[in-house]
Motif scaffolding. Structure first.
Motif, PDB file in Angstrom:
ATOM      1  N   ASN A 197     -22.909  35.350 -21.304  1.00  0.00           N
ATOM      2  CA  ASN A 197     -22.091  34.563 -22.220  1.00  0.00           C
ATOM      3  C   ASN A 197     -20.625  34.721 -21.832  1.00  0.00           C
ATOM      4  N   PHE A 198     -19.862  33.640 -21.965  1.00  0.00           N
ATOM      5  CA  PHE A 198     -18.438  33.674 -21.619  1.00  0.00           C
ATOM      6  C   PHE A 198     -17.703  32.668 -22.489  1.00  0.00           C
ATOM      7  N   ASP A 199     -16.372  32.831 -22.587  1.00  0.00           N
ATOM      8  CA  ASP A 199     -15.594  31.935 -23.430  1.00  0.00           C
ATOM      9  C   ASP A 199     -14.975  30.811 -22.593  1.00  0.00           C
ATOM     10  N   SER A 200     -14.212  29.951 -23.261  1.00  0.00           N
ATOM     11  CA  SER A 200     -13.656  28.770 -22.590  1.00  0.00           C
ATOM     12  C   SER A 200     -12.650  29.128 -21.506  1.00  0.00           C
ATOM     13  N   ASN A 201     -12.097  30.350 -21.547  1.00  0.00           N
ATOM     14  CA  ASN A 201     -11.167  30.787 -20.503  1.00  0.00           C
ATOM     15  C   ASN A 201     -11.882  31.438 -19.321  1.00  0.00           C
ATOM     16  N   LYS A 203     -13.677  34.235 -19.568  1.00  0.00           N
ATOM     17  CA  LYS A 203     -13.843  35.670 -19.756  1.00  0.00           C
ATOM     18  C   LYS A 203     -15.279  35.971 -20.167  1.00  0.00           C
ATOM     19  N   THR A 205     -18.089  37.689 -22.018  1.00  0.00           N
ATOM     20  CA  THR A 205     -18.166  38.420 -23.289  1.00  0.00           C
ATOM     21  C   THR A 205     -19.408  39.301 -23.380  1.00  0.00           C
ATOM     22  N   LYS A 230     -17.432  43.262 -27.244  1.00  0.00           N
ATOM     23  CA  LYS A 230     -17.066  43.645 -28.606  1.00  0.00           C
ATOM     24  C   LYS A 230     -17.249  45.139 -28.832  1.00  0.00           C
ATOM     25  N   GLU A 274     -16.503  23.352 -27.316  1.00  0.00           N
ATOM     26  CA  GLU A 274     -16.907  24.618 -27.911  1.00  0.00           C
ATOM     27  C   GLU A 274     -16.113  25.758 -27.273  1.00  0.00           C
ATOM     28  N   LYS A 275     -16.224  26.951 -27.870  1.00  0.00           N
ATOM     29  CA  LYS A 275     -15.486  28.115 -27.368  1.00  0.00           C
ATOM     30  C   LYS A 275     -16.362  29.120 -26.629  1.00  0.00           C
ATOM     31  N   GLN A 276     -17.667  29.078 -26.862  1.00  0.00           N
ATOM     32  CA  GLN A 276     -18.576  30.033 -26.240  1.00  0.00           C
ATOM     33  C   GLN A 276     -19.651  29.288 -25.460  1.00  0.00           C
TER      34      GLN A 276
END
Length: 524
Positions: A197-201, A203, A205, A230, A274-276
């Motif tokens: 899993n990663f975010d829109s930038n 990175k 996660t 986290k 989306e962000k994720q």
């Protein structure tokens, strides 16, 4: 008469000597008795606190519960420290200031103090042995919290994730960081899946996978790898766990790395507001004749999304998706078509074929397809020291989307998935193995996977040369049905060597609810 008189005088004299009786006790004798009582009381208190300390230490080793047990245990340690300091101070004072006791009083005090000391030593020894055995038992695999801690010290490694941007470093960045601390075989296989899993930038996660391979010395090594930003910046790696190592080329890791080098990942996810985002790879898998979301891509990055399902779609597919919103956004499934033999050009199946697929390309110990569209999969939901917890997922569209139908099919038990099979849309079986594949349990459902019950088999005890009996058959295989009769072969697991590794054949007349032993079968 003179003899009896002398005996009486002797006994009277001895009694006086023992108790210090001479009409009235002098001050020294009072001090001696007071010191004796204080000493005995002190020994009793010491034994009690020693027992409490070992009791709490045993609970700590078995169950953890640091907040409760540690408080009491450290209180006992403070008591022992205070005891030692007070004892040292008293010894110094006695040598310097204590008046000399009478010879009789010293002899009496020493006598009872010696008895008290011996009783205390015996009590402490019994407490130590009793709880020492229990603590040792909790250090054996899966018997207590201490075993998990020792297992972590031996097999758990942590590595800081430095290259955490998937756009810039790809998945190879993860392995670059891991190899700084853990040497991994060049050729690796995935046991179940590789999910990120990663975010829109870009990175990263979280990610999770279970890999295995052979070293240059032909030794099997496994790596249970997880990361959650986290909780920590460190990648957690568990070594030497049990894995069903079949070394199937369908489960190679290399196609994932090659595909990730050429897919336009950032461009792909930019189409979704989306962000994720997520990536998942199962190795070579079949999508049947469902071409939804399939994109063929070559080693130069050229893509073709107009895929015609003229044959069964099978390949090393890397799926990019939005977690939890697969129904809203169709996942993009990249097939690298050159250099990986990623296309299956078999003829399409004849129409009206509704037979169950007993061995589809991606059927394995943790995945089973009942038909072209209906499939079941055991998904890892948690892991610790080589053992895992699972949920049971269902697909009705050939693997395009999945939904969880049972969050805990094994009722809280953990281990390694050792089989899944459904004989129809209601009746199915799962197997969970333990202790490195040494034994396992079979679970049965008759409501489509909503609930499961553990299957009980009549124990088959065999007699060894030394006269002892035991049941060597403790790792069930997957049941199969013929002419209404259900059969299952139960093996001996990784630690079995009875009668050349033979298996026990059991059969059922009531669809697997109850079983009867039929015969012992050879390994082949």
């Amino acid at each position: 008469m003179l003899i009896f008189y002398n005996e009486y005088k002797y006994i009277k004299f001895s009694t006086k000597k023992l108790w210090g009786v001479s009409g009235n006790m002098n001050n020294n004798e009072h001090i001696t008795k007071k010191g004796l009582i204080t000493s005995i009381a002190g020994y009793l208190i010491f034994i009690l606190v020693y027992w409490v300390a070992f009791y709490e230490l045993n609970n700590l080793c078995r169950f953890g519960r640091l907040h409760n047990n540690l408080t009491v245990f450290f209180g006992c340690m403070i008591f022992f420290l205070a005891w030692f300091i007070i004892l040292l101070i008293n010894r110094i004072k006695k040598r310097a200031n204590e008046p000399q006791k009478s010879e009789d009083s010293n002899e009496l005090y020493s006598h009872y103090k010696a008895i008290s000391t011996i009783i205390t030593i015996i009590a402490i020894s019994l407490i130590t042995i009793f709880y020492g055995v229990k603590i040792y038992h909790s250090a054996i695999n899966y018997n207590g919290k201490l075993s998990w801690i020792l297992g972590d010290l031996k097999n758990k490694k942590t590595v800081k994730l430095e290259q955490d941007n998937i756009y810039e470093n790809g998945i190879e960045g993860i392995f670059t960081d891991i190899n700084k601390k853990v040497a991994m075989p060049e050729k690796l296989y995935i046991s179940n899946s590789f999910s990120i899993n990663f975010d829109s930038n870009g990175k990263i996660t979280s990610f999770d996978t279970y890999l295995y391979g052979k070293t240059s010395k032909n030794v099997l090594e496994s790596f249970l790898i997880s990361y959650d930003s986290k909780k920590s910046r460190n990648i957690i790696i568990y070594l030497n766990g049990h894995v069903n190592a079949d070394y199937s080329d369908d489960k190679l890791l290399e196609p994932l790395l090659k595909t990730m080098k050429v897919i336009p990942l950032k461009k792909t996810v930019s189409n979704w507001p989306e962000k994720q985002f997520g990536i998942i790879y199962y190795g070579k898998r079949s999508f049947g004749y469902n071409s939804s979301g399939i994109v063929n891509i070559d080693s130069k990055g050229n893509t073709n999304s107009d895929v015609k399902a003229i044959s069964e779609i099978i390949g090393y597919t890397v799926s990019v998706f939005v977690p939890g919103k697969e129904n809203k956004y169709t996942p993009v499934r990249y097939n690298l078509i050159d250099g990986l033999d990623n296309l299956n050009l078999s003829e399409p199946p004849k129409e009206n074929s509704d037979k169950k697929i007993s061995k589809k390309t991606n059927n394995s110990t943790d995945e089973f397809y009942l038909s072209e569209l209906i499939g079941y999969r055991l998904e890892v939901t948690g892991a610790a020291a080589g053992s895992r917890a699972y949920s049971l997922n269902l697909t009705s569209d050939g693997g395009v989307t999945w939904k969880t139908i049972n969050e805990d099919p094994f009722s809280g038990n953990i281990g390694t998935a050792a089989g899944v099979v459904f004989l129809n849309d209601k009746l199915g079986f799962l197997c969970l193995s333990h202790s490195g594949g040494s034994n396992g349990q079979l679970y049965r459902t008759d409501d489509g996977g909503v609930s499961f019950k553990k299957v009980d088999f009549p124990s088959l005890n065999v007699t060894l040369a030394n006269g002892k009996t035991y049941n060597p058959f403790d790792l069930p295989g997957m049941p199969f049905e013929k002419d209404g009769v259900f059969s299952v072969l139960i093996g001996q697991g990784a630690d079995g060597d009875y009668n050349g590794g033979s298996k026990a054949l059991y059969q059922s007349q009531d669809q697997g609810k109850t079983w009867n032993f039929i015969k012992e079968a050879s390994q082949n």
